[in-house]
Design a protein around this motif. Structure first.
Motif, short mmCIF file in Angstrom:
data_model
loop_
_atom_site.label_atom_id
_atom_site.label_comp_id
_atom_site.label_asym_id
_atom_site.label_seq_id
_atom_site.Cartn_x
_atom_site.Cartn_y
_atom_site.Cartn_z
N LYS A 202 0.84 -1.21 0.00
CA LYS A 202 0.00 0.00 0.00
C LYS A 202 0.87 1.25 0.00
CE LYS A 202 -4.62 0.21 1.33
NZ LYS A 202 -5.31 -0.92 0.95
N LEU A 203 1.91 1.23 0.83
CA LEU A 203 2.76 2.41 0.95
C LEU A 203 3.55 2.66 -0.33
CD1 LEU A 203 4.07 2.09 4.62
CD2 LEU A 203 2.10 3.35 3.74
N LYS A 204 3.93 1.56 -0.97
CA LYS A 204 4.65 1.69 -2.23
C LYS A 204 3.79 2.41 -3.26
CE LYS A 204 6.68 -1.28 -5.07
NZ LYS A 204 6.95 -2.62 -5.62
N LEU A 205 2.53 2.06 -3.28
CA LEU A 205 1.61 2.71 -4.21
C LEU A 205 1.50 4.21 -3.94
CD1 LEU A 205 -1.34 0.14 -4.51
CD2 LEU A 205 0.39 0.71 -6.23
N LYS A 206 1.73 4.56 -2.66
CA LYS A 206 1.67 5.98 -2.30
C LYS A 206 3.00 6.67 -2.57
CE LYS A 206 -1.82 5.96 1.31
NZ LYS A 206 -2.00 5.88 2.75
N GLY A 207 3.92 5.97 -3.17
CA GLY A 207 5.19 6.58 -3.51
C GLY A 207 6.24 6.50 -2.42
N LYS A 208 5.96 5.72 -1.37
CA LYS A 208 6.96 5.57 -0.30
C LYS A 208 7.95 4.48 -0.70
CE LYS A 208 4.85 8.33 2.64
NZ LYS A 208 5.47 9.60 3.05
N LYS A 209 9.09 4.50 0.03
CA LYS A 209 10.06 3.43 -0.20
C LYS A 209 10.28 2.68 1.11
CE LYS A 209 14.54 2.41 -2.18
NZ LYS A 209 15.95 2.80 -2.08
N PRO A 210 9.45 1.66 1.34
CA PRO A 210 9.50 0.97 2.63
C PRO A 210 10.62 -0.06 2.75
CG PRO A 210 7.63 0.20 1.31
CD PRO A 210 8.39 1.16 0.47
N LEU A 211 11.03 -0.28 4.00
CA LEU A 211 11.98 -1.34 4.32
C LEU A 211 11.33 -2.23 5.37
CD1 LEU A 211 14.94 -2.51 4.21
CD2 LEU A 211 15.41 -1.06 6.21
N LEU A 212 11.29 -3.54 5.12
CA LEU A 212 10.72 -4.46 6.08
C LEU A 212 11.85 -5.04 6.94
CD1 LEU A 212 8.19 -6.37 3.78
CD2 LEU A 212 7.97 -4.15 4.93
N VAL A 213 11.58 -5.15 8.23
CA VAL A 213 12.63 -5.61 9.13
C VAL A 213 12.19 -6.87 9.88
CG1 VAL A 213 14.17 -4.96 11.03
CG2 VAL A 213 13.34 -3.22 9.42
N ALA A 214 12.98 -7.93 9.76
CA ALA A 214 12.65 -9.22 10.36
C ALA A 214 13.04 -9.26 11.83
CB ALA A 214 13.34 -10.34 9.59
N CYS A 215 12.10 -8.95 12.69
CA CYS A 215 12.36 -8.94 14.13
C CYS A 215 11.79 -10.16 14.83
CB CYS A 215 11.78 -7.68 14.78
SG CYS A 215 12.63 -6.17 14.30
N ASP A 216 11.20 -11.10 14.06
CA ASP A 216 10.75 -12.34 14.70
C ASP A 216 11.89 -13.34 14.60
OD1 ASP A 216 9.72 -14.71 15.55
OD2 ASP A 216 7.92 -14.67 14.29
N ILE A 217 12.66 -13.42 15.69
CA ILE A 217 13.83 -14.30 15.68
C ILE A 217 13.50 -15.64 16.33
CG2 ILE A 217 15.48 -12.40 15.69
CD1 ILE A 217 15.78 -12.85 18.72
N TYR A 218 12.26 -15.86 16.66
CA TYR A 218 11.88 -17.07 17.41
C TYR A 218 11.20 -18.13 16.55
CZ TYR A 218 12.66 -13.60 21.02
OH TYR A 218 13.20 -12.61 21.79
N ARG A 219 10.13 -17.75 15.88
CA ARG A 219 9.37 -18.76 15.15
C ARG A 219 10.17 -19.30 13.98
NH1 ARG A 219 4.76 -17.56 11.32
NH2 ARG A 219 6.42 -18.29 9.95
N PRO A 220 10.21 -20.62 13.83
CA PRO A 220 10.96 -21.19 12.71
C PRO A 220 10.49 -20.62 11.39
CG PRO A 220 10.14 -22.94 14.17
CD PRO A 220 9.59 -21.65 14.67
N ALA A 221 11.44 -20.22 10.56
CA ALA A 221 11.19 -19.75 9.20
C ALA A 221 10.40 -18.45 9.11
CB ALA A 221 10.51 -20.82 8.35
N ALA A 222 10.30 -17.72 10.21
CA ALA A 222 9.58 -16.44 10.18
C ALA A 222 10.35 -15.43 9.32
CB ALA A 222 9.39 -15.90 11.60
N ILE A 223 11.66 -15.44 9.45
CA ILE A 223 12.48 -14.51 8.67
C ILE A 223 12.33 -14.80 7.19
CG2 ILE A 223 14.86 -13.76 8.19
CD1 ILE A 223 15.49 -14.45 11.17
N LYS A 224 12.40 -16.08 6.87
CA LYS A 224 12.26 -16.52 5.48
C LYS A 224 10.90 -16.10 4.92
CE LYS A 224 13.58 -18.60 1.90
NZ LYS A 224 14.49 -19.45 1.22
N GLN A 225 9.87 -16.25 5.74
CA GLN A 225 8.51 -15.89 5.30
C GLN A 225 8.45 -14.40 4.92
OE1 GLN A 225 5.46 -16.46 8.28
NE2 GLN A 225 3.81 -15.78 6.92
N LEU A 226 9.07 -13.56 5.75
CA LEU A 226 9.07 -12.13 5.46
C LEU A 226 9.87 -11.84 4.19
CD1 LEU A 226 8.04 -9.40 6.62
CD2 LEU A 226 10.31 -9.09 7.59
N GLN A 227 11.00 -12.56 4.05
CA GLN A 227 11.83 -12.33 2.86
C GLN A 227 11.08 -12.70 1.58
OE1 GLN A 227 15.15 -14.61 4.26
NE2 GLN A 227 16.41 -12.79 4.69
#
Ligand SMILES: Nc1nc2c(ncn2[C@@H]2O[C@H](COP(=O)(O)OP(=O)(O)O)[C@@H](O)[C@H]2O)c(=O)[nH]1
Ligand SMILES: [Mg+2]
Lengths: 326, 453
Positions: free
Chosen positions: B125-150
């Motif tokens: 949504k933010l990209k459509l508004k012309g923003k340049k977002p960065l997603l940050v993987a702060c779930d270091i516990y659940r297996p494969a959570a980082i991968k899911q975000l990536q």
């Protein structure tokens, strides 16, 4: 925010804070705070049951039943009724050892439910438990939809120390099931645990997909003991009943796994589900590690159900709230 | 949906009551009993329901009942209005940090609420508004959570910042800001692990993030299916990490979503978005009025209209309108319009689509599908000749019809009389399809309305 606005929210908050600070647990407060069984008493009981997510209908049924018992058995004392109430729910929720037969037989466990309830984690925990009982376990990663679902289950297979049959992201989950069943037979596995993608029960095509997987297991492995478990999140309200109904339409449910019981939700909807659909809760999830799966204990469940903090104050604090000014 | 609508239930409560001038205490109380049940079935928290109902009661007693409504409908009208005002009357957007500063958004919530998916949806949504977002993987516990975000980040074509699962979450968050500054990102979204509101250590982790950097928006992600516990969850998160807004997920299910009201009531914080599916584009604006309707079980009328509008048979409608103008509308037309109506999803929708038919909310409360079925039975018990020429209907014919339809003769008489009146009115009001005083002229209005029986 206007002052009036804060007024309403602040008051509600205050009420809830008081709730938390009150240390007398629900059932004790209920039964010791009342010297006789009257309308106020039943109202209080209604509140406890509703707050435990039992829902309006199950709550009404229980209260009606209690009223009948009071009449029939000439119960006068709240304390007496307490025993009756606890026993009645406990008895209803009781599971026999026979319900866990699949743990000891050659079986296929089909784990289904809506998104995020804890299916994958539960499959991991179940695998760990069965491994401890020296069963030969195989996992099927039939969630080929959600990003990194396969990796997530792979990690659990690693933790539990069992094998895993996997398909690529986007692959047909039915084919993963087919492969897993073939492998289970070829390797003479004791228990095949099938993790599936979460889906909302009102999505027709996704439910059909499950039906297909279920059929394949039936067809390819007719001699295996079938265990179809729906995973329900204890935090879920009345919708869990609908979930149990709809998932029961695609596969004959043999049990419920109630997850996230380590939170503050009571999971009371399980009582309504048991009343209406006669599906027993077999396990509860109490955390995120491999050991956090327990066999369901109706005694502990009922006690926790009534362990509600009471607040009389709240009602006093709500007088003269004018919603129109919010 | 498997729910009996609140409107249906209230119809039962008020069967015996006639429209009085003013809402009496008794009227209000018996109506609110049903409202209370409906809210509880929708998972609105017990205490919130109790307060809400009490407040509505105070406002409703003594109010004038509007003409055209019965006391039950009047109470529903008030309930609906109050509900909307409690839900907040307008949509809310994410607020950004002023100027060129980086906006930091922190997502939080229970396990399995849908944070990671929502994070990626918001980024889109933010990209459509012309923003340049960065997603940050702060779930270091659940297996494969980082991968899911990536993977989700890749799908949305936005950058994802991750430092594995061996670093402190607050360190990861801090480092991500530096990364964003270097790479020209103007929005940073922190995807944190799911946690229980009573888990002190895990809640402290969120607090620490907020200590080491400025978080502009803390968004609580809540599953729309949440039950009574929603108040505890929302309250704890708000108290411990001070949330700014809420995202309600899994709204594409069939839950009534009463949790939304509970959360709004205990936190006062706005609901920004609703998750409507698993696709990364399935994130919608939150409309308080629609939510109020959904919780009350009165249907999401506006959505229904949008959907139904596509199916209107314009040709037939025009034809019927011209017959109406000429006063030639007979019972066959009535049947035809009923058929059309069913196809289009009921009377409320067809009426709403006609210009000059007023606000949908009012129409919804006037419609009673069961009565329509009864009236249809009456017409179906007529011979084709009678349908074409209502003047044929003498007492003995009326008796036969009443028997055939299984209703009292008085009902048949009233129905036919109203029909004739409408016919007359139609002739007098040629512009009804575009006119402003249309309601009384449209035959369904009179026939479908509760006042009829
Ligand atoms: N606190 C708690 N969290 C759980 C429990 N079971 C699962 N979870 C968490 O809930 C989230 C969703 O679980 P997952 O297994 O991915 O759900 P699925 O989408 O149904 O497969 C994860 O963060 C799990 O760690 C439980 O019993 N208690
Ligand atoms: Mg999963």
């Amino acid at each position: 925010m206007s002052e009036e606005k804060l007024g309403f929210f602040a008051r509600l908050k205050k009420g809830l804070t008081k709730t938390r600070n009150n240390i007398v647990s629900g059932l004790d407060a209920l039964f010791s705070g009342f010297s006789k069984i009257d309308d106020d008493f039943y109202e209080e009981l209604e509140e406890i049951l509703i707050m435990g997510d039992l829902g309006v209908r199950a709550t009404e049924n229980i209260i009606d039943e209690m009223k009948e018992r009071v009449k029939k058995d000439h119960i006068k004392e709240p304390a007496q009724l307490k025993e009756v109430l606890i026993e009645s729910i406990k008895e209803q929720m009781q599971v026999t050892e026979a319900e866990y037969a699949f743990e000891k037989e050659q079986s296929v466990v089909f784990v289904i439910g809506v998104n995020g309830v804890g299916k994958t984690t539960t499959v991991g925990k179940l695998a760990g438990k069965l491994k401890n009982e020296n069963r030969k376990v195989l996992m099927a990663a039939a969630d080929t939809f959600r990003a990194a679902a396969g990796e997530q289950l792979t990690e659990w297979a690693h933790r539990a120390g069992c094998d895993l049959i996997q398909g690529a992201e986007g692959a047909d989950p039915a084919s993963v099931i087919f492969d897993a069943v073939s492998a289970a037979k070829a390797r003479n596995v004791d228990v095949l645990l099938c993790d599936t993608a979460g889906r909302l029960h009102n999505k027709k095509n996704l439910m059909e997909e499950l039906r297909k997987m279920n059929r394949i297991i039936d067809r390819e492995f007719p001699n295996a003991h079938r265990e179809n478990l729906v995973v329900l999140d204890a935090t879920t309200g009345q919708n869990a009943l609908q979930q149990a109904r709809e998932f029961g339409e695609v596969a004959d449910l043999t049990g419920i796994i109630l997850t996230k019981m380590d939170g503050t939700a009571k999971g009371g909807i399980a009582v309504a589900i048991q009343s209406e659909l006669k599906i027993p809760v077999k396990y509860i999830g109490v955390g995120e590690t491999i050991d956090d799966l327990q066999k369901f204990d109706s005694n502990a469940f009922v006690n926790a159900l009534f362990d509600v903090k009471q607040s009389e104050e709240m009602d006093d604090g709500t007088e003269n709230v004018n919603i129109g000014e919010i | 949906m498997a729910f009996e609508s609140l409107t249906d239930k209230l119809q039962n409560v008020f069967k015996s009551l006639r429209s009085k001038g003013r809402l009496t205490e008794e009227d209000v109380k018996s109506a609110l009993k049903e409202v209370k049940m409906a809210l509880l079935e929708a998972d609105v928290n017990f205490k919130v329901v109790k307060q809400f109902v009490k407040a509505v009661e105070e406002r409703a007693i003594g109010q004038d009942v509007l003409t055209g409504l019965n006391p039950g409908q009047m109470v529903v009208k008030i309930v609906n209005e109050e509900m909307i005002s409690l839900m907040g009357s307008e949509t809310t957007e994410i607020t950004f940090a002023p100027g060129k500063a980086i906006t930091v958004i922190m997502m939080c919530g229970l396990q399995g609420a849908g944070k990671t998916t929502t994070t990626a949806k918001i980024a889109g949504k933010l990209k459509l508004k012309g923003k340049k977002p960065l997603l940050v993987a702060c779930d270091i516990y659940r297996p494969a959570a980082i991968k899911q975000l990536q993977i989700n980040g890749e799908k949305q074509e936005v950058d994802v910042f991750a430092m594995g699962d061996n670093n402190k979450v607050s360190d990861i968050a801090k480092a991500s800001i530096a990364h964003a500054e270097k790479n020209g990102h103007n929005v940073v979204i922190l995807d944190t692990a799911g946690r229980l509101h009573v888990d002190e250590d895990m809640m402290a982790e969120l607090q620490e993030i907020k200590q080491v950097l400025t978080v502009h928006q803390t968004l609580l992600v809540v599953d729309a299916m949440t039950g009574q516990d929603a108040v505890n969850v929302a309250k704890e998160f708000d108290e411990k990490v001070s949330i700014d807004g809420v995202v309600l997920t899994k709204m594409d299910g069939d839950t009534r979503g009463g949790a939304a009201l509970s959360i709004k009531a205990v936190t006062g914080k706005p609901i920004l978005y609703v998750g409507m599916g698993e696709k990364l584009s399935d994130l919608e604006q939150f409309y308080p009025d629609r939510m109020a309707n959904r919780i009350l079980g009165m249907g999401d009328i506006l959505t229904l209209i949008e959907k139904v509008q596509v199916d209107i048979d314009e040709e037939k409608e025009r034809e019927m309108a011209s017959r109406m103008k000429k006063g030639k509308f007979d019972f066959n037309d009535y049947l035809e319009s009923m058929k059309q109506m069913k196809k289009m999803g009921g009377l409320s929708s067809i009426m709403g689509m006609l210009p000059g038919m007023g606000k949908m909310k009012d129409i919804e409360s006037m419609v009673d599908e069961k009565q329509l079925a009864r009236m249809e039975a009456i017409v179906l018990s007529m011979t084709p000749a009678e349908r074409e020429n209502p003047k044929l209907l003498n007492p003995s014919r009326k008796h036969r019809i009443a028997k055939g339809a299984g209703v009292d003769i008085a009902v048949v008489n009233r129905f036919i009389k109203q029909f004739e009146q409408s016919q007359k009115m139609m002739k007098q009001m040629p512009g009804m399809f575009g006119g402003k005083k249309g309601r009384g002229g449209f035959p369904m209005g009179g026939f479908g309305g509760r006042k009829f029986f």
